[in-house]
Design an enzyme around this catalytic site. Structure first.
Site, PDB file in Angstrom:
ATOM      1  N   PRO A  98      38.920  37.415  96.040  1.00 36.35           N
ATOM      2  CA  PRO A  98      38.850  38.662  95.293  1.00 36.35           C
ATOM      3  C   PRO A  98      40.116  39.003  94.542  1.00 36.35           C
ATOM      4  CG  PRO A  98      38.993  39.023  97.674  1.00 36.35           C
ATOM      5  CD  PRO A  98      39.415  37.645  97.392  1.00 36.35           C
ATOM      6  N   GLU A  99      39.958  39.298  93.294  1.00 34.95           N
ATOM      7  CA  GLU A  99      41.032  39.912  92.527  1.00 34.95           C
ATOM      8  C   GLU A  99      40.625  41.370  92.326  1.00 34.95           C
ATOM      9  OE1 GLU A  99      42.468  37.478  89.230  1.00 34.95           O
ATOM     10  OE2 GLU A  99      41.335  35.799  90.022  1.00 34.95           O
TER      11      GLU A  99
END
Length: 270
Positions: free
Chosen positions: A2-3
């Site tokens: 996840p960014e």
DNA sequence: CGCTGACCCTGACGGC
DNA sequence: TGCCGTCAGGGTCAGC
């Protein structure tokens, strides 16, 4: 995994299901994360009411009556909302059971993430030295140029440094540099002011578009409700080595920079 | 202080 | 089918 866009997508899904809910029980099946989960976490969380779900960079903050639950998803973590009683699968390490019949399920195969309780997340040392939020006004060309002065590190490593700006991970750093027309290997300190403006705009644009698309699903990312993201369909360079540039048809190149795969168009990015 | 590389951990995938 | 090397969206730390 996840960014910022994936964490934000997760936050929105969590918020819908957990806001104003009371924690009835917490089950820790495997607490061996980046920092081991505190033994007393279940006892501390029991009875707490979740007032809000916020995000700081790639951290999620579940703010409760007497403190904050800080969650980071690392590389492979995810949070899902599931009906209570659903059988856990491998790597479902923590369940937070809420009144109303749902539970928050934390899954993290590689266990690079963290789950911890703290009096005030904003004061926690993990958040204290973070740079500005990329979508806020204090992240601008003047700020970036100022921080970049004298820096010899590559511009890509520079924008991936959370002390400079939070939330920009490997996918979106590659994409933003493409949109800005900047070669990832350029020394941060040698970027002109006008190009810092282009870069700031590109980072904001790519992150906003990715949030709108529900994030990027490469292997297994899904929002809190199990929906995949769609931004992968809009990627210009990430994972496209050897394929033609969507703008100029030149072959997309790849190399390693600071241990991370880096993709760029040799013609569009100088 | 700034930069580089090793490291944390499991799983997926391609080549043989 | 299995074995092996490589790679993966994050971050920290030691050493120079």
């Amino acid at each position: 995994m996840p960014e910022l866009p994936e964490v934000e997508t997760t936050r929105l899904a969590m918020k819908h299901y957990v806001q104003s809910r009371r924690i009835e029980q917490v089950i820790v099946r495997d607490g061996r994360l980046r920092y081991p989960i505190a033994q007393d976490l279940p006892a501390v969380l029991r009875g707490e009411c979740i007032d809000d779900v916020q995000r700081r960079g790639k951290y999620l903050v579940f703010s409760c009556r007497s403190g904050d639950l800080l969650v980071h998803l690392g590389m492979s973590g995810s949070l899902r909302v599931a009906p209570r009683g659903t059988a856990p699968s491998k790597h479902d390490h923590v369940d937070i059971e809420l009144d109303g019949g749902h539970c928050i399920r934390y899954r993290d195969p590689r266990r690079f993430g963290l789950v911890l309780w703290t009096p005030r997340a904003a004061d926690h040392e993990l958040l204290r030295d973070l740079g500005p939020e990329p979508l806020e006004g204090d992240f601008n060309a003047g700020y970036l140029a100022d921080r970049a002065r004298g820096r010899k590190t590559s511009i890509k490593s520079f924008v991936m440094d959370s002390r400079i700006v939070v939330g920009v991970g490997n996918i979106y750093a590659n994409e933003a540099l493409f949109l800005a027309g900047i070669r990832p290997t350029c020394a941060a300190g040698r970027i002109t002011k006008i190009r810092h403006q282009h870069l700031v705009r590109a980072i904001k644009d790519v992150l906003r578009d990715a949030v709108t698309a529900g994030g990027t699903t490469l292997r297994d990312f899904a929002s809190g409700t199990g929906q995949p993201g769609y931004f992968q369909q809009k990627l210009h360079v990430y994972g496209r080595a050897g394929q033609p540039c969507l703008i100029c048809k030149a072959e997309i190149k790849s190399r390693r920079l600071g241990q991370r795969s880096t993709y760029y168009c040799p013609l569009c990015q100088r």
